[in-house]
Design a protein around this motif. Structure first.
Motif, PDB file in Angstrom:
ATOM      1  N   VAL A  69       0.860  -1.179   0.000  1.00 22.57           N
ATOM      2  CA  VAL A  69       0.000   0.000   0.000  1.00 22.57           C
ATOM      3  C   VAL A  69       0.897   1.229   0.000  1.00 22.57           C
ATOM      4  O   VAL A  69       1.807   1.352   0.830  1.00 22.57           O
ATOM      5  CB  VAL A  69      -0.927   0.035   1.237  1.00 22.57           C
ATOM      6  CG1 VAL A  69      -1.734   1.324   1.263  1.00 22.57           C
ATOM      7  CG2 VAL A  69      -1.846  -1.177   1.251  1.00 22.57           C
ATOM      8  N   ALA A  70       0.642   2.126  -0.948  1.00 23.96           N
ATOM      9  CA  ALA A  70       1.371   3.385  -1.022  1.00 23.96           C
ATOM     10  C   ALA A  70       0.366   4.525  -1.087  1.00 23.96           C
ATOM     11  O   ALA A  70      -0.569   4.491  -1.890  1.00 23.96           O
ATOM     12  CB  ALA A  70       2.279   3.420  -2.246  1.00 23.96           C
TER      13      ALA A  70
ATOM     14  N   PHE B 138      -8.206  10.415   4.037  1.00 24.67           N
ATOM     15  CA  PHE B 138      -9.197   9.951   3.066  1.00 24.67           C
ATOM     16  C   PHE B 138      -8.652   8.827   2.198  1.00 24.67           C
ATOM     17  O   PHE B 138      -9.363   7.865   1.908  1.00 24.67           O
ATOM     18  CB  PHE B 138      -9.705  11.114   2.202  1.00 24.67           C
ATOM     19  CG  PHE B 138     -10.805  11.893   2.848  1.00 24.67           C
ATOM     20  CD1 PHE B 138     -12.079  11.358   2.969  1.00 24.67           C
ATOM     21  CD2 PHE B 138     -10.567  13.158   3.345  1.00 24.67           C
ATOM     22  CE1 PHE B 138     -13.106  12.071   3.568  1.00 24.67           C
ATOM     23  CE2 PHE B 138     -11.583  13.887   3.944  1.00 24.67           C
ATOM     24  CZ  PHE B 138     -12.854  13.349   4.059  1.00 24.67           C
ATOM     25  N   LEU B 139      -7.389   8.926   1.785  1.00 25.38           N
ATOM     26  CA  LEU B 139      -6.805   7.860   0.970  1.00 25.38           C
ATOM     27  C   LEU B 139      -6.770   6.540   1.740  1.00 25.38           C
ATOM     28  O   LEU B 139      -7.060   5.478   1.188  1.00 25.38           O
ATOM     29  CB  LEU B 139      -5.394   8.240   0.522  1.00 25.38           C
ATOM     30  CG  LEU B 139      -5.268   9.426  -0.429  1.00 25.38           C
ATOM     31  CD1 LEU B 139      -3.794   9.714  -0.709  1.00 25.38           C
ATOM     32  CD2 LEU B 139      -6.041   9.211  -1.714  1.00 25.38           C
ATOM     33  N   ALA B 140      -6.407   6.607   3.024  1.00 25.89           N
ATOM     34  CA  ALA B 140      -6.339   5.386   3.839  1.00 25.89           C
ATOM     35  C   ALA B 140      -7.713   4.727   3.953  1.00 25.89           C
ATOM     36  O   ALA B 140      -7.819   3.497   3.864  1.00 25.89           O
ATOM     37  CB  ALA B 140      -5.770   5.702   5.220  1.00 25.89           C
ATOM     38  N   THR B 141      -8.766   5.533   4.125  1.00 29.18           N
ATOM     39  CA  THR B 141     -10.105   4.935   4.213  1.00 29.18           C
ATOM     40  C   THR B 141     -10.502   4.317   2.881  1.00 29.18           C
ATOM     41  O   THR B 141     -11.158   3.276   2.838  1.00 29.18           O
ATOM     42  CB  THR B 141     -11.179   5.943   4.664  1.00 29.18           C
ATOM     43  OG1 THR B 141     -11.314   6.983   3.684  1.00 29.18           O
ATOM     44  CG2 THR B 141     -10.851   6.537   6.020  1.00 29.18           C
TER      45      THR B 141
ATOM     46  N   MET C 256       1.195   0.932   5.590  1.00 28.04           N
ATOM     47  CA  MET C 256       0.918   1.862   4.504  1.00 28.04           C
ATOM     48  C   MET C 256       2.063   2.862   4.495  1.00 28.04           C
ATOM     49  O   MET C 256       2.293   3.535   5.498  1.00 28.04           O
ATOM     50  CB  MET C 256      -0.405   2.594   4.723  1.00 28.04           C
ATOM     51  CG  MET C 256      -1.619   1.713   4.572  1.00 28.04           C
ATOM     52  SD  MET C 256      -3.154   2.617   4.715  1.00 28.04           S
ATOM     53  CE  MET C 256      -3.415   2.519   6.477  1.00 28.04           C
ATOM     54  N   LEU C 257       2.774   2.950   3.398  1.00 28.27           N
ATOM     55  CA  LEU C 257       3.879   3.886   3.282  1.00 28.27           C
ATOM     56  C   LEU C 257       3.373   5.170   2.629  1.00 28.27           C
ATOM     57  O   LEU C 257       2.615   5.120   1.655  1.00 28.27           O
ATOM     58  CB  LEU C 257       5.012   3.284   2.458  1.00 28.27           C
ATOM     59  CG  LEU C 257       5.601   1.996   3.036  1.00 28.27           C
ATOM     60  CD1 LEU C 257       6.577   1.370   2.056  1.00 28.27           C
ATOM     61  CD2 LEU C 257       6.291   2.282   4.360  1.00 28.27           C
ATOM     62  N   VAL C 258       3.793   6.312   3.166  1.00 29.78           N
ATOM     63  CA  VAL C 258       3.344   7.605   2.655  1.00 29.78           C
ATOM     64  C   VAL C 258       4.498   8.266   1.907  1.00 29.78           C
ATOM     65  O   VAL C 258       5.579   8.465   2.467  1.00 29.78           O
ATOM     66  CB  VAL C 258       2.823   8.509   3.789  1.00 29.78           C
ATOM     67  CG1 VAL C 258       2.317   9.834   3.227  1.00 29.78           C
ATOM     68  CG2 VAL C 258       1.720   7.806   4.580  1.00 29.78           C
ATOM     69  N   PHE C 259       4.243   8.598   0.647  1.00 26.72           N
ATOM     70  CA  PHE C 259       5.217   9.231  -0.224  1.00 26.72           C
ATOM     71  C   PHE C 259       4.760  10.643  -0.554  1.00 26.72           C
ATOM     72  O   PHE C 259       3.596  10.991  -0.353  1.00 26.72           O
ATOM     73  CB  PHE C 259       5.369   8.425  -1.524  1.00 26.72           C
ATOM     74  CG  PHE C 259       5.922   7.051  -1.314  1.00 26.72           C
ATOM     75  CD1 PHE C 259       7.279   6.806  -1.467  1.00 26.72           C
ATOM     76  CD2 PHE C 259       5.094   5.997  -0.942  1.00 26.72           C
ATOM     77  CE1 PHE C 259       7.801   5.541  -1.259  1.00 26.72           C
ATOM     78  CE2 PHE C 259       5.608   4.729  -0.741  1.00 26.72           C
ATOM     79  CZ  PHE C 259       6.972   4.506  -0.899  1.00 26.72           C
ATOM     80  N   GLN C 260       5.684  11.434  -1.089  1.00 23.96           N
ATOM     81  CA  GLN C 260       5.317  12.757  -1.569  1.00 23.96           C
ATOM     82  C   GLN C 260       5.761  12.893  -3.015  1.00 23.96           C
ATOM     83  O   GLN C 260       6.702  12.227  -3.446  1.00 23.96           O
ATOM     84  CB  GLN C 260       5.924  13.858  -0.717  1.00 23.96           C
ATOM     85  CG  GLN C 260       7.423  13.935  -0.741  1.00 23.96           C
ATOM     86  CD  GLN C 260       7.937  15.081   0.107  1.00 23.96           C
ATOM     87  OE1 GLN C 260       7.176  15.801   0.745  1.00 23.96           O
ATOM     88  NE2 GLN C 260       9.230  15.254   0.106  1.00 23.96           N
ATOM     89  N   ALA C 261       5.053  13.749  -3.752  1.00 19.43           N
ATOM     90  CA  ALA C 261       5.376  13.962  -5.155  1.00 19.43           C
ATOM     91  C   ALA C 261       4.801  15.296  -5.592  1.00 19.43           C
ATOM     92  O   ALA C 261       3.871  15.812  -4.969  1.00 19.43           O
ATOM     93  CB  ALA C 261       4.796  12.846  -6.018  1.00 19.43           C
ATOM     94  N   ASP C 262       5.334  15.820  -6.687  1.00 22.51           N
ATOM     95  CA  ASP C 262       4.715  16.984  -7.297  1.00 22.51           C
ATOM     96  C   ASP C 262       3.585  16.476  -8.194  1.00 22.51           C
ATOM     97  O   ASP C 262       3.351  15.260  -8.305  1.00 22.51           O
ATOM     98  CB  ASP C 262       5.738  17.825  -8.056  1.00 22.51           C
ATOM     99  CG  ASP C 262       6.450  17.061  -9.174  1.00 22.51           C
ATOM    100  OD1 ASP C 262       6.039  15.916  -9.514  1.00 22.51           O
ATOM    101  OD2 ASP C 262       7.426  17.614  -9.714  1.00 22.51           O
TER     102      ASP C 262
ATOM    103  N   GLY D  31      10.923   6.313  -8.095  1.00 24.43           N
ATOM    104  CA  GLY D  31      11.462   7.660  -8.096  1.00 24.43           C
ATOM    105  C   GLY D  31      10.856   8.595  -7.067  1.00 24.43           C
ATOM    106  O   GLY D  31      11.360   9.695  -6.867  1.00 24.43           O
ATOM    107  N   LEU D  32       9.770   8.176  -6.409  1.00 24.83           N
ATOM    108  CA  LEU D  32       9.145   9.026  -5.401  1.00 24.83           C
ATOM    109  C   LEU D  32       9.838   8.837  -4.063  1.00 24.83           C
ATOM    110  O   LEU D  32      10.363   7.757  -3.763  1.00 24.83           O
ATOM    111  CB  LEU D  32       7.651   8.703  -5.254  1.00 24.83           C
ATOM    112  CG  LEU D  32       6.790   8.844  -6.504  1.00 24.83           C
ATOM    113  CD1 LEU D  32       5.332   8.573  -6.160  1.00 24.83           C
ATOM    114  CD2 LEU D  32       6.953  10.220  -7.131  1.00 24.83           C
ATOM    115  N   SER D  33       9.839   9.885  -3.245  1.00 25.44           N
ATOM    116  CA  SER D  33      10.473   9.796  -1.936  1.00 25.44           C
ATOM    117  C   SER D  33       9.419   9.676  -0.836  1.00 25.44           C
ATOM    118  O   SER D  33       8.301  10.153  -0.976  1.00 25.44           O
ATOM    119  CB  SER D  33      11.364  11.020  -1.684  1.00 25.44           C
ATOM    120  OG  SER D  33      10.602  12.204  -1.734  1.00 25.44           O
ATOM    121  N   LEU D  34       9.831   9.020   0.237  1.00 29.26           N
ATOM    122  CA  LEU D  34       8.945   8.918   1.396  1.00 29.26           C
ATOM    123  C   LEU D  34       8.658  10.310   1.940  1.00 29.26           C
ATOM    124  O   LEU D  34       9.523  11.196   1.898  1.00 29.26           O
ATOM    125  CB  LEU D  34       9.587   8.054   2.495  1.00 29.26           C
ATOM    126  CG  LEU D  34       9.578   6.557   2.242  1.00 29.26           C
ATOM    127  CD1 LEU D  34      10.451   5.842   3.274  1.00 29.26           C
ATOM    128  CD2 LEU D  34       8.152   6.013   2.295  1.00 29.26           C
TER     129      LEU D  34
END
Length: 135
Positions: free
Chosen positions: A6-7, A25-28, A58-64, A130-133
């Motif tokens: 899960v990302a 909201f994404l987690a639900t 569930m790992l949380v990443f950030q991105a543009d 390529g996305l970072s945590l």
């Protein structure tokens, strides 16, 4: 240990409260898309029962925006479970309005602020490459 992953991906230019709101909201959405992944309810030593949670990390990443759109395209190609959150949903007040806001989006250029993905580990890893945590 788990054959699925899960990302949760959150856009990197959001205010703190928006990042937390989108993540929740994404987690639900992931839990609703994969009810079989839910663990059992919790109990304390006094016998009180509490709610259950997803039984895997569930790992949380950030991105543009471009990173989110790339992950979205990759997830569609790989048939992953996808939970989207678009910017216009911040201005709605209920679920039906959220669905209408999403329906109004251009599917080729979603203004994504968040994306939840679940599926086979390797497929999710390719979608988030390529996305970072999130810090």
């Amino acid at each position: 240990m788990f054959d699925t992953k899960v990302a949760l991906i959150v856009r990197d230019d959001l205010a703190g409260w928006q990042r937390l709101n989108v993540t929740a909201f994404l987690a639900t959405g992931i839990a609703a898309a994969a009810p079989e992944a839910l663990g059992l309810p919790y109990r304390d030593s006094a016998g009180n029962q509490y709610g259950n949670m997803l039984g895997q990390p569930m790992l949380v990443f950030q991105a543009d925006l471009a990173g989110l759109q790339s992950a979205h395209r990759s997830a569609l190609e790989r048939g992953l479970a996808i939970v989207p959150y678009v910017y216009s949903m911040f201005s709605t007040g209920h679920d039906e309005a959220n669905r209408q806001a999403f329906l109004a989006e251009d599917p080729q250029a979603l203004n994504l602020v968040g994306l939840g993905l679940r599926g086979p580990k390797k497929a999710v890893d390719k979608a988030i490459k390529g996305l970072s945590l999130h810090p």
